[in-house]
Design a protein around this motif. Structure first.
Motif, PDB file in Angstrom:
ATOM      1  N   CYS A 245       0.825  -1.224   0.000  1.00  0.00           N
ATOM      2  CA  CYS A 245       0.000   0.000   0.000  1.00  0.00           C
ATOM      3  C   CYS A 245       0.853   1.265   0.000  1.00  0.00           C
ATOM      4  O   CYS A 245       0.372   2.329  -0.364  1.00  0.00           O
ATOM      5  CB  CYS A 245      -0.848   0.086   1.268  1.00  0.00           C
ATOM      6  SG  CYS A 245      -2.223  -0.998   1.286  1.00  0.00           S
ATOM      7  N   GLY A 246       2.077   1.141   0.472  1.00  0.00           N
ATOM      8  CA  GLY A 246       2.930   2.323   0.584  1.00  0.00           C
ATOM      9  C   GLY A 246       2.701   3.074   1.882  1.00  0.00           C
ATOM     10  O   GLY A 246       3.278   4.139   2.096  1.00  0.00           O
ATOM     11  N   SER A 247       1.844   2.557   2.772  1.00  0.00           N
ATOM     12  CA  SER A 247       1.598   3.226   4.060  1.00  0.00           C
ATOM     13  C   SER A 247       1.046   2.219   5.059  1.00  0.00           C
ATOM     14  O   SER A 247       0.017   1.594   4.803  1.00  0.00           O
ATOM     15  CB  SER A 247       0.591   4.363   3.873  1.00  0.00           C
ATOM     16  OG  SER A 247      -0.077   4.627   5.094  1.00  0.00           O
ATOM     17  N   LYS A 248       1.736   2.112   6.204  1.00  0.00           N
ATOM     18  CA  LYS A 248       1.259   1.168   7.224  1.00  0.00           C
ATOM     19  C   LYS A 248      -0.037   1.657   7.830  1.00  0.00           C
ATOM     20  O   LYS A 248      -0.917   0.863   8.174  1.00  0.00           O
ATOM     21  CB  LYS A 248       2.319   1.012   8.320  1.00  0.00           C
ATOM     22  CG  LYS A 248       3.225  -0.150   8.073  1.00  0.00           C
ATOM     23  CD  LYS A 248       3.962  -0.562   9.328  1.00  0.00           C
ATOM     24  CE  LYS A 248       5.000  -1.591   8.946  1.00  0.00           C
ATOM     25  NZ  LYS A 248       5.944  -1.880   9.976  1.00  0.00           N
ATOM     26  N   GLN A 249      -0.164   2.987   7.974  1.00  0.00           N
ATOM     27  CA  GLN A 249      -1.360   3.549   8.605  1.00  0.00           C
ATOM     28  C   GLN A 249      -2.604   3.210   7.766  1.00  0.00           C
ATOM     29  O   GLN A 249      -3.612   2.722   8.287  1.00  0.00           O
ATOM     30  CB  GLN A 249      -1.193   5.072   8.770  1.00  0.00           C
ATOM     31  CG  GLN A 249      -2.278   5.736   9.606  1.00  0.00           C
ATOM     32  CD  GLN A 249      -2.560   4.978  10.919  1.00  0.00           C
ATOM     33  OE1 GLN A 249      -1.639   4.531  11.621  1.00  0.00           O
ATOM     34  NE2 GLN A 249      -3.847   4.783  11.233  1.00  0.00           N
ATOM     35  N   ILE A 250      -2.491   3.427   6.463  1.00  0.00           N
ATOM     36  CA  ILE A 250      -3.653   3.120   5.593  1.00  0.00           C
ATOM     37  C   ILE A 250      -3.887   1.603   5.576  1.00  0.00           C
ATOM     38  O   ILE A 250      -5.029   1.146   5.623  1.00  0.00           O
ATOM     39  CB  ILE A 250      -3.434   3.680   4.169  1.00  0.00           C
ATOM     40  CG1 ILE A 250      -3.414   5.203   4.265  1.00  0.00           C
ATOM     41  CG2 ILE A 250      -4.523   3.227   3.216  1.00  0.00           C
ATOM     42  CD1 ILE A 250      -2.952   5.906   3.019  1.00  0.00           C
ATOM     43  N   VAL A 280     -11.795  -3.955  -0.759  1.00  0.00           N
ATOM     44  CA  VAL A 280     -11.619  -2.790   0.113  1.00  0.00           C
ATOM     45  C   VAL A 280     -10.460  -1.928  -0.407  1.00  0.00           C
ATOM     46  O   VAL A 280     -10.573  -0.708  -0.519  1.00  0.00           O
ATOM     47  CB  VAL A 280     -11.337  -3.253   1.568  1.00  0.00           C
ATOM     48  CG1 VAL A 280     -10.916  -2.084   2.443  1.00  0.00           C
ATOM     49  CG2 VAL A 280     -12.549  -3.951   2.152  1.00  0.00           C
ATOM     50  N   TYR A 281      -9.362  -2.595  -0.750  1.00  0.00           N
ATOM     51  CA  TYR A 281      -8.178  -1.871  -1.247  1.00  0.00           C
ATOM     52  C   TYR A 281      -8.541  -1.091  -2.518  1.00  0.00           C
ATOM     53  O   TYR A 281      -8.212   0.081  -2.664  1.00  0.00           O
ATOM     54  CB  TYR A 281      -7.036  -2.863  -1.543  1.00  0.00           C
ATOM     55  CG  TYR A 281      -5.924  -2.267  -2.365  1.00  0.00           C
ATOM     56  CD1 TYR A 281      -4.977  -1.424  -1.773  1.00  0.00           C
ATOM     57  CD2 TYR A 281      -5.836  -2.510  -3.734  1.00  0.00           C
ATOM     58  CE1 TYR A 281      -3.980  -0.843  -2.532  1.00  0.00           C
ATOM     59  CE2 TYR A 281      -4.847  -1.932  -4.495  1.00  0.00           C
ATOM     60  CZ  TYR A 281      -3.918  -1.099  -3.902  1.00  0.00           C
ATOM     61  OH  TYR A 281      -2.934  -0.507  -4.660  1.00  0.00           O
ATOM     62  N   ARG A 285      -7.990   2.798  -3.153  1.00  0.00           N
ATOM     63  CA  ARG A 285      -6.598   2.779  -3.634  1.00  0.00           C
ATOM     64  C   ARG A 285      -6.021   4.168  -3.843  1.00  0.00           C
ATOM     65  O   ARG A 285      -4.809   4.349  -3.804  1.00  0.00           O
ATOM     66  CB  ARG A 285      -6.465   1.926  -4.906  1.00  0.00           C
ATOM     67  CG  ARG A 285      -7.158   2.509  -6.124  1.00  0.00           C
ATOM     68  CD  ARG A 285      -7.249   1.470  -7.209  1.00  0.00           C
ATOM     69  NE  ARG A 285      -7.815   1.999  -8.432  1.00  0.00           N
ATOM     70  CZ  ARG A 285      -9.086   2.352  -8.590  1.00  0.00           C
ATOM     71  NH1 ARG A 285      -9.938   2.252  -7.588  1.00  0.00           N
ATOM     72  NH2 ARG A 285      -9.511   2.823  -9.749  1.00  0.00           N
ATOM     73  N   SER A 286      -6.887   5.183  -4.051  1.00  0.00           N
ATOM     74  CA  SER A 286      -6.354   6.527  -4.267  1.00  0.00           C
ATOM     75  C   SER A 286      -5.631   7.049  -3.022  1.00  0.00           C
ATOM     76  O   SER A 286      -4.752   7.897  -3.115  1.00  0.00           O
ATOM     77  CB  SER A 286      -7.469   7.483  -4.674  1.00  0.00           C
ATOM     78  OG  SER A 286      -8.442   7.484  -3.653  1.00  0.00           O
ATOM     79  N   GLU A 287      -5.976   6.504  -1.838  1.00  0.00           N
ATOM     80  CA  GLU A 287      -5.303   6.931  -0.605  1.00  0.00           C
ATOM     81  C   GLU A 287      -3.893   6.358  -0.496  1.00  0.00           C
ATOM     82  O   GLU A 287      -3.074   6.842   0.269  1.00  0.00           O
ATOM     83  CB  GLU A 287      -6.083   6.436   0.621  1.00  0.00           C
ATOM     84  CG  GLU A 287      -7.403   7.142   0.850  1.00  0.00           C
ATOM     85  CD  GLU A 287      -8.141   6.506   2.017  1.00  0.00           C
ATOM     86  OE1 GLU A 287      -7.483   6.155   3.009  1.00  0.00           O
ATOM     87  OE2 GLU A 287      -9.358   6.349   1.901  1.00  0.00           O
ATOM     88  N   CYS A 288      -3.636   5.247  -1.217  1.00  0.00           N
ATOM     89  CA  CYS A 288      -2.336   4.583  -1.107  1.00  0.00           C
ATOM     90  C   CYS A 288      -1.363   5.199  -2.105  1.00  0.00           C
ATOM     91  O   CYS A 288      -1.732   5.479  -3.243  1.00  0.00           O
ATOM     92  CB  CYS A 288      -2.452   3.099  -1.435  1.00  0.00           C
ATOM     93  SG  CYS A 288      -3.610   2.247  -0.380  1.00  0.00           S
ATOM     94  N   GLN A 289      -0.117   5.377  -1.674  1.00  0.00           N
ATOM     95  CA  GLN A 289       0.884   5.834  -2.646  1.00  0.00           C
ATOM     96  C   GLN A 289       1.658   4.586  -3.053  1.00  0.00           C
ATOM     97  O   GLN A 289       2.007   3.805  -2.211  1.00  0.00           O
ATOM     98  CB  GLN A 289       1.893   6.824  -2.041  1.00  0.00           C
ATOM     99  CG  GLN A 289       1.388   7.614  -0.853  1.00  0.00           C
ATOM    100  CD  GLN A 289       2.322   7.410   0.354  1.00  0.00           C
ATOM    101  OE1 GLN A 289       3.436   6.962   0.228  1.00  0.00           O
ATOM    102  NE2 GLN A 289       1.830   7.767   1.525  1.00  0.00           N
ATOM    103  N   ASP A 290       1.940   4.495  -4.337  1.00  0.00           N
ATOM    104  CA  ASP A 290       2.680   3.308  -4.799  1.00  0.00           C
ATOM    105  C   ASP A 290       4.161   3.461  -4.560  1.00  0.00           C
ATOM    106  O   ASP A 290       4.699   4.528  -4.671  1.00  0.00           O
ATOM    107  CB  ASP A 290       2.413   3.074  -6.282  1.00  0.00           C
ATOM    108  CG  ASP A 290       1.827   1.687  -6.464  1.00  0.00           C
ATOM    109  OD1 ASP A 290       1.922   1.159  -7.549  1.00  0.00           O
ATOM    110  OD2 ASP A 290       1.297   1.149  -5.459  1.00  0.00           O
TER     111      ASP A 290
END
Ligand code: SAM
Length: 290
Positions: A245-250, A280-281, A285-290
């Motif tokens: 996801c590029g982010s543990k928080q997300i 869900v992802y 997905r727009s919240e995740c940075q690749d």
């Protein structure tokens, strides 16, 4: 049918006639037991008439029997030494087309679109070169090509991974992706004694029948997510999925939404759980940075 190729004496004769030796780096182990070869060819056929794509015809042992049962055979062979041999051994099999190429490089969807018609399914059959079993199968699964089924021989220990269930040592990304797209069954087990040269391990013929159990948007992204979740087998979903996801928080939020424990490991999750997590992802997905 012309003289059967898959016997110890005929194979030896052909190899000697052309001064050929089996190339290890191309995974060349030729089948020399015609009853087994015919059984594989018969199993590879679908209920409707079909065009069979063969990966690695070798000197034509399986091709010859596929040609007997299929409307047409298109066989992709990487080794240029074998092209004149196949022209000779299959000279009486008019429905066979040999293509000299690396199967991993072809545009499979274009080839399938060319041959699939309302009257003809496309199936794949092979005694696979063992060194690239997994890349070949990933290529087929990810191609999106309209293939009816795949019937292929591989190392027995690799075969076990495809139908593996969670919490077993064989369960991995390949098991999840395979079971997402196909119903899998082992058609038969094969002893190492029916090959020339003899491999070190026993083999199995596995059949994958494509189905449409799941409809997901951007399936290729689902495959990437599954591979990401298994990236480091001993790490938790929070770590592996978090990295994807590029982010543990997300990742934490998405795992909670999909009802997946942060400290779970990918090897414990069933296919349905991966599908639910992907949905869900995908929505977020727009919240995740690749
Ligand atoms: N079908 C034959 C038989 O059953 O006796 C030969 C099987 S042998 C295990 C694998 C075959 O795949 C060889 O002929 C080898 O040259 C071919 N091969 C290896 N890599 C390939 C690739 N990337 N694309 C197409 N053929 C390949």
């Amino acid at each position: 049918m012309s003289q059967v190729i898959a016997t110890p004496s005929k194979t030896k004769e052909i190899l000697e006639k052309y001064g050929l030796y089996a190339k290890k780096n191309y995974g060349q182990n030729f089948l020399v037991e015609s009853q087994i070869v015919e059984k594989i060819a018969m199993n590879a056929m679908s209920d409707k008439p079909c065009v069979a794509f063969e990966i690695g015809p070798g000197i034509g042992a399986l091709t010859q029997f596929l040609s007997k049962y299929a409307t047409k055979v298109v066989a992709f062979e990487i080794d240029d030494r074998l092209i004149p041999v196949l022209a000779d051994t299959l000279s009486e099999n008019e429905n066979v087309e040999i293509v000299q190429t690396d199967f991993l490089e072809i545009n499979l969807k274009e080839w399938v679109d060319k041959y699939k018609t309302p009257d003809n399914e496309v199936v794949i059959a092979a005694n696979l070169p063992y060194y690239i079993t997994t890349p070949i199968l990933f290529k087929i699964f990810e191609s999106g090509a309209a293939i009816q089924q795949i019937t292929v021989m591989m190392q027995k220990e690799v075969a076990d991974r495809f139908s593996a269930v969670p919490n077993t040592k064989d369960y991995n990304a390949l098991s999840v992706i395979t079971q997402f797209r196909c119903d899998v069954k082992t058609v038969m087990k094969i002893s190492k004694h029916v090959f020339n040269p003899k491999p070190n391990v026993d083999s199995a013929v596995v059949q994958f029948k494509f189905n449409k159990k799941y409809e997901l948007k951007e399936e290729a992204l689902f495959y990437e997510m599954v591979k990401g979740c298994f990236k480091q087998r001993r790490k938790t979903m929070l770590n592996n999925f978090g990295e994807f996801c590029g982010s543990k928080q997300i990742a934490k939020e998405l795992l909670a939404k999909a009802d997946v424990a942060e400290n779970a490991r990918a090897e414990s999750l069933a296919l349905d759980v991966f599908v639910a997590l992907y949905e869900v992802y995908y929505e977020n997905r727009s919240e995740c940075q690749d």
